[in-house]
Design a protein around this motif. Structure first.
Motif, PDB file in Angstrom:
ATOM      1  N   VAL A   1      39.725  46.732  52.307  1.00 48.48           N
ATOM      2  CA  VAL A   1      40.677  47.055  51.260  1.00 48.48           C
ATOM      3  C   VAL A   1      40.779  45.959  50.200  1.00 48.48           C
ATOM      4  O   VAL A   1      40.802  44.777  50.524  1.00 48.48           O
ATOM      5  N   MET A   2      40.785  46.376  48.937  1.00 48.13           N
ATOM      6  CA  MET A   2      41.022  45.458  47.830  1.00 48.13           C
ATOM      7  C   MET A   2      41.619  46.252  46.672  1.00 48.13           C
ATOM      8  O   MET A   2      41.459  47.470  46.585  1.00 48.13           O
ATOM      9  N   VAL A   3      42.327  45.540  45.793  1.00 45.83           N
ATOM     10  CA  VAL A   3      43.030  46.196  44.696  1.00 45.83           C
ATOM     11  C   VAL A   3      42.412  45.797  43.357  1.00 45.83           C
ATOM     12  O   VAL A   3      41.927  44.674  43.191  1.00 45.83           O
ATOM     13  N   ALA A   4      42.407  46.724  42.417  1.00 40.38           N
ATOM     14  CA  ALA A   4      41.967  46.444  41.049  1.00 40.38           C
ATOM     15  C   ALA A   4      43.057  46.922  40.093  1.00 40.38           C
ATOM     16  O   ALA A   4      43.876  47.784  40.438  1.00 40.38           O
ATOM     17  N   ALA A   5      43.072  46.337  38.894  1.00 36.62           N
ATOM     18  CA  ALA A   5      44.123  46.638  37.917  1.00 36.62           C
ATOM     19  C   ALA A   5      43.574  47.499  36.777  1.00 36.62           C
ATOM     20  O   ALA A   5      42.499  47.236  36.249  1.00 36.62           O
ATOM     21  N   LYS A   6      44.348  48.499  36.400  1.00 34.17           N
ATOM     22  CA  LYS A   6      43.948  49.355  35.285  1.00 34.17           C
ATOM     23  C   LYS A   6      44.464  48.834  33.946  1.00 34.17           C
ATOM     24  O   LYS A   6      43.900  49.134  32.897  1.00 34.17           O
ATOM     25  N   THR A   7      45.562  48.082  33.973  1.00 24.62           N
ATOM     26  CA  THR A   7      46.152  47.566  32.735  1.00 24.62           C
ATOM     27  C   THR A   7      46.279  46.054  32.806  1.00 24.62           C
ATOM     28  O   THR A   7      46.333  45.469  33.896  1.00 24.62           O
ATOM     29  N   ASP A   8      46.359  45.419  31.652  1.00 23.91           N
ATOM     30  CA  ASP A   8      46.524  43.969  31.613  1.00 23.91           C
ATOM     31  C   ASP A   8      47.845  43.545  32.247  1.00 23.91           C
ATOM     32  O   ASP A   8      47.914  42.513  32.928  1.00 23.91           O
ATOM     33  N   GLU A   9      48.888  44.332  32.030  1.00 22.74           N
ATOM     34  CA  GLU A   9      50.199  43.989  32.600  1.00 22.74           C
ATOM     35  C   GLU A   9      50.148  44.011  34.120  1.00 22.74           C
ATOM     36  O   GLU A   9      50.675  43.107  34.790  1.00 22.74           O
ATOM     37  N   ALA A  10      49.501  45.031  34.674  1.00 22.60           N
ATOM     38  CA  ALA A  10      49.363  45.114  36.128  1.00 22.60           C
ATOM     39  C   ALA A  10      48.506  43.963  36.651  1.00 22.60           C
ATOM     40  O   ALA A  10      48.800  43.376  37.696  1.00 22.60           O
TER      41      ALA A  10
ATOM     42  N   ILE B   1      38.810  55.828  47.959  1.00 22.30           N
ATOM     43  CA  ILE B   1      40.055  55.431  47.307  1.00 22.30           C
ATOM     44  C   ILE B   1      41.220  55.559  48.275  1.00 22.30           C
ATOM     45  O   ILE B   1      41.487  56.627  48.825  1.00 22.30           O
ATOM     46  N   VAL B   2      41.914  54.454  48.491  1.00 21.40           N
ATOM     47  CA  VAL B   2      43.059  54.408  49.393  1.00 21.40           C
ATOM     48  C   VAL B   2      44.330  54.827  48.659  1.00 21.40           C
ATOM     49  O   VAL B   2      45.185  55.533  49.206  1.00 21.40           O
ATOM     50  N   TYR B   3      44.452  54.390  47.402  1.00 23.65           N
ATOM     51  CA  TYR B   3      45.641  54.691  46.598  1.00 23.65           C
ATOM     52  C   TYR B   3      45.280  54.527  45.126  1.00 23.65           C
ATOM     53  O   TYR B   3      44.464  53.678  44.763  1.00 23.65           O
ATOM     54  N   GLU B   4      45.936  55.318  44.280  1.00 29.64           N
ATOM     55  CA  GLU B   4      45.696  55.180  42.842  1.00 29.64           C
ATOM     56  C   GLU B   4      46.895  55.707  42.063  1.00 29.64           C
ATOM     57  O   GLU B   4      47.494  56.722  42.413  1.00 29.64           O
ATOM     58  N   ASP B   5      47.263  54.976  41.000  1.00 28.36           N
ATOM     59  CA  ASP B   5      48.210  55.485  40.020  1.00 28.36           C
ATOM     60  C   ASP B   5      47.744  55.010  38.645  1.00 28.36           C
ATOM     61  O   ASP B   5      46.606  54.550  38.507  1.00 28.36           O
ATOM     62  N   LYS B   6      48.594  55.088  37.648  1.00 25.66           N
ATOM     63  CA  LYS B   6      48.149  54.743  36.294  1.00 25.66           C
ATOM     64  C   LYS B   6      47.983  53.242  36.078  1.00 25.66           C
ATOM     65  O   LYS B   6      47.423  52.818  35.068  1.00 25.66           O
ATOM     66  N   ASP B   7      48.459  52.429  37.030  1.00 26.00           N
ATOM     67  CA  ASP B   7      48.417  50.974  36.863  1.00 26.00           C
ATOM     68  C   ASP B   7      47.426  50.269  37.785  1.00 26.00           C
ATOM     69  O   ASP B   7      46.820  49.266  37.398  1.00 26.00           O
ATOM     70  N   ILE B   8      47.291  50.746  39.018  1.00 25.72           N
ATOM     71  CA  ILE B   8      46.430  50.073  39.991  1.00 25.72           C
ATOM     72  C   ILE B   8      45.583  51.083  40.752  1.00 25.72           C
ATOM     73  O   ILE B   8      45.897  52.280  40.788  1.00 25.72           O
ATOM     74  N   ILE B   9      44.519  50.591  41.348  1.00 25.84           N
ATOM     75  CA  ILE B   9      43.696  51.410  42.235  1.00 25.84           C
ATOM     76  C   ILE B   9      43.301  50.546  43.430  1.00 25.84           C
ATOM     77  O   ILE B   9      42.905  49.385  43.266  1.00 25.84           O
ATOM     78  N   VAL B  10      43.463  51.088  44.619  1.00 25.66           N
ATOM     79  CA  VAL B  10      43.150  50.373  45.855  1.00 25.66           C
ATOM     80  C   VAL B  10      41.944  51.053  46.494  1.00 25.66           C
ATOM     81  O   VAL B  10      41.925  52.268  46.695  1.00 25.66           O
TER      82      VAL B  10
ATOM     83  N   TYR C   1      33.300  54.272  35.880  1.00 25.75           N
ATOM     84  CA  TYR C   1      33.062  55.715  35.837  1.00 25.75           C
ATOM     85  C   TYR C   1      34.304  56.471  36.290  1.00 25.75           C
ATOM     86  O   TYR C   1      34.768  57.387  35.602  1.00 25.75           O
ATOM     87  N   HIS C   2      34.844  56.075  37.424  1.00 25.93           N
ATOM     88  CA  HIS C   2      35.986  56.802  37.980  1.00 25.93           C
ATOM     89  C   HIS C   2      37.217  56.716  37.081  1.00 25.93           C
ATOM     90  O   HIS C   2      37.929  57.710  36.883  1.00 25.93           O
ATOM     91  N   CYS C   3      37.469  55.531  36.559  1.00 26.09           N
ATOM     92  CA  CYS C   3      38.676  55.315  35.735  1.00 26.09           C
ATOM     93  C   CYS C   3      38.439  55.602  34.263  1.00 26.09           C
ATOM     94  O   CYS C   3      39.327  55.371  33.438  1.00 26.09           O
TER      95      CYS C   3
ATOM     96  N   GLY D   1      39.177  44.695  35.470  1.00 31.49           N
ATOM     97  CA  GLY D   1      40.047  45.169  36.543  1.00 31.49           C
ATOM     98  C   GLY D   1      40.037  44.342  37.804  1.00 31.49           C
ATOM     99  O   GLY D   1      40.887  44.524  38.685  1.00 31.49           O
ATOM    100  N   ILE D   2      39.097  43.410  37.931  1.00 25.41           N
ATOM    101  CA  ILE D   2      38.947  42.674  39.189  1.00 25.41           C
ATOM    102  C   ILE D   2      39.952  41.531  39.251  1.00 25.41           C
ATOM    103  O   ILE D   2      39.891  40.582  38.476  1.00 25.41           O
ATOM    104  N   VAL D   3      40.857  41.618  40.225  1.00 20.87           N
ATOM    105  CA  VAL D   3      41.900  40.608  40.415  1.00 20.87           C
ATOM    106  C   VAL D   3      41.494  39.630  41.515  1.00 20.87           C
ATOM    107  O   VAL D   3      41.732  38.433  41.432  1.00 20.87           O
ATOM    108  N   HIS D   4      40.886  40.148  42.560  1.00 19.98           N
ATOM    109  CA  HIS D   4      40.343  39.317  43.646  1.00 19.98           C
ATOM    110  C   HIS D   4      39.075  40.004  44.116  1.00 19.98           C
ATOM    111  O   HIS D   4      38.790  41.144  43.725  1.00 19.98           O
TER     112      HIS D   4
END
Length: 305
Positions: free
Chosen positions: A144-153, A81-90, A116-118, A132-135
């Motif tokens: 590196v790739m980003v995933a979304a935890k919420t629909d808004e994100a 995990i490169v970065y994580e908050d309540k909206d996104i995870i990288v 599992y992680h989220c 969560g898969i955006v790309h």
């Protein structure tokens, strides 16, 4: 069931049947061997063994199971995990990891690990198979790739990718000595007219595709390049570099068949991702260092120089 009809190209000549099916159908090798064992694969109309060596022009037919729904379950799979908050995870995705379940890869994917992680807190916009898969990244592309935890994100990230305001930078080791310091490949990409597993530059029906490249280092017969995507077509960098006669090293679909490099799959790594946080509006930069196998390829290229 779905029938896949394939024709072996010059670049694929000499491959074992099971290895060929693994790359051509984007399935695991064990699943390819299962298909062969239960006589779901023929070569030129006849049953064949997994270790059969293929020739250019061979016609391969495979009948695979098509599952409309998978039961996607959380799995305790390690994530970088490169970065994580309540909206996104990288994530820094490992080479060899499939992003979401598909035929031949029902589990063990990035999606299973993220669930599992989220603890199931992922965007549901792409349904139960791709939460969560955006790309995505190809199975054998690391980085590196980003995933979304919420629909808004998810919506905010998807808009940035569509508008080309999210920037993705890749490292690739390619064949040949590129003479220019930098360049642009502006050539539309669509489904290959003869091999439906592959993509190709096609000016009839292809979608706009633009790749910017810059030389990082030359190794005689090889070049280490940085590629920035202006668009995000399937296999874009791999197709574009092959189109300008500098295919990615060890690329099973678009490269040369006799590459001697210490890596499984293409020498392509998603190095950087720049985006604006979809909720806070903050500009963010993420990097994934080159993995050991990519560095080993650079060393091998230097030794060959």
């Amino acid at each position: 069931m779905e029938e896949k009809n394939l024709i072996v190209t010059e670049q694929e000549q000499g491959k074992r049947l099971d290895v060929y099916l693994t790359s051509a159908l984007d399935i695991s090798r064990s699943y390819a061997q299962q298909l062969i064992q239960r006589q779901g694969v023929t070569v030129n109309g006849k049953d064949a063994k997994a270790n059969r060596r293929l020739n250019e022009g061979d016609r391969v037919k495979a009948v695979i199971e098509v599952q409309e729904e998978y039961k996607v379950v959380p799995q305790d799979i390690p994530l970088d995990i490169v970065y994580e908050d309540k909206d996104i995870i990288v994530i820094n995705k490992a080479r060899g990891m499939v992003v979401h379940p598909a035929a031949g890869n029902p589990d063990g994917t990035l999606v299973n690990a993220l669930l599992y992680h989220c603890q199931g807190e992922l965007s549901g916009i792409n349904g139960v198979i791709r939460p969560g898969i955006v790309h995505r990244l190809d199975k054998d592309t690391s980085g590196v790739m980003v995933a979304a935890k919420t629909d808004e994100a998810h919506k905010g990230l998807a808009e940035q990718i569509k508008a080309h305001s999210a920037h993705r930078t890749y490292w690739a080791l390619v064949h040949g000595n590129i003479s220019e310091e930098r360049g642009i490949v502006d050539a539309p990409i669509g489904r290959h007219p003869k091999d439906r597993i592959k993509m190709a530059v096609t000016f009839k029906g292809g979608r706009e595709a633009v790749t910017h490249f810059k030389v990082l280092k030359r190794y005689g017969d090889y070049t280490w390049v940085e590629c920035k995507l202006e668009t995000g077509r399937t296999h874009q960098i791999r197709v574009h570099m092959a189109y300008i006669h500098h295919p990615v090293v060890n690329d099973p679909l678009y490269g040369y068949k006799k590459d001697d490099f210490p890596i499984e799959g293409q020498a392509l790594h998603s190095h950087c991702l720049d985006l604006v946080h979809p909720i806070t509006g903050k500009a963010m930069h993420f990097e994934a260092p080159a993995p050991a196998d990519f560095l080993a390829c650079l060393k091998r290229a230097e030794e060959k120089d």
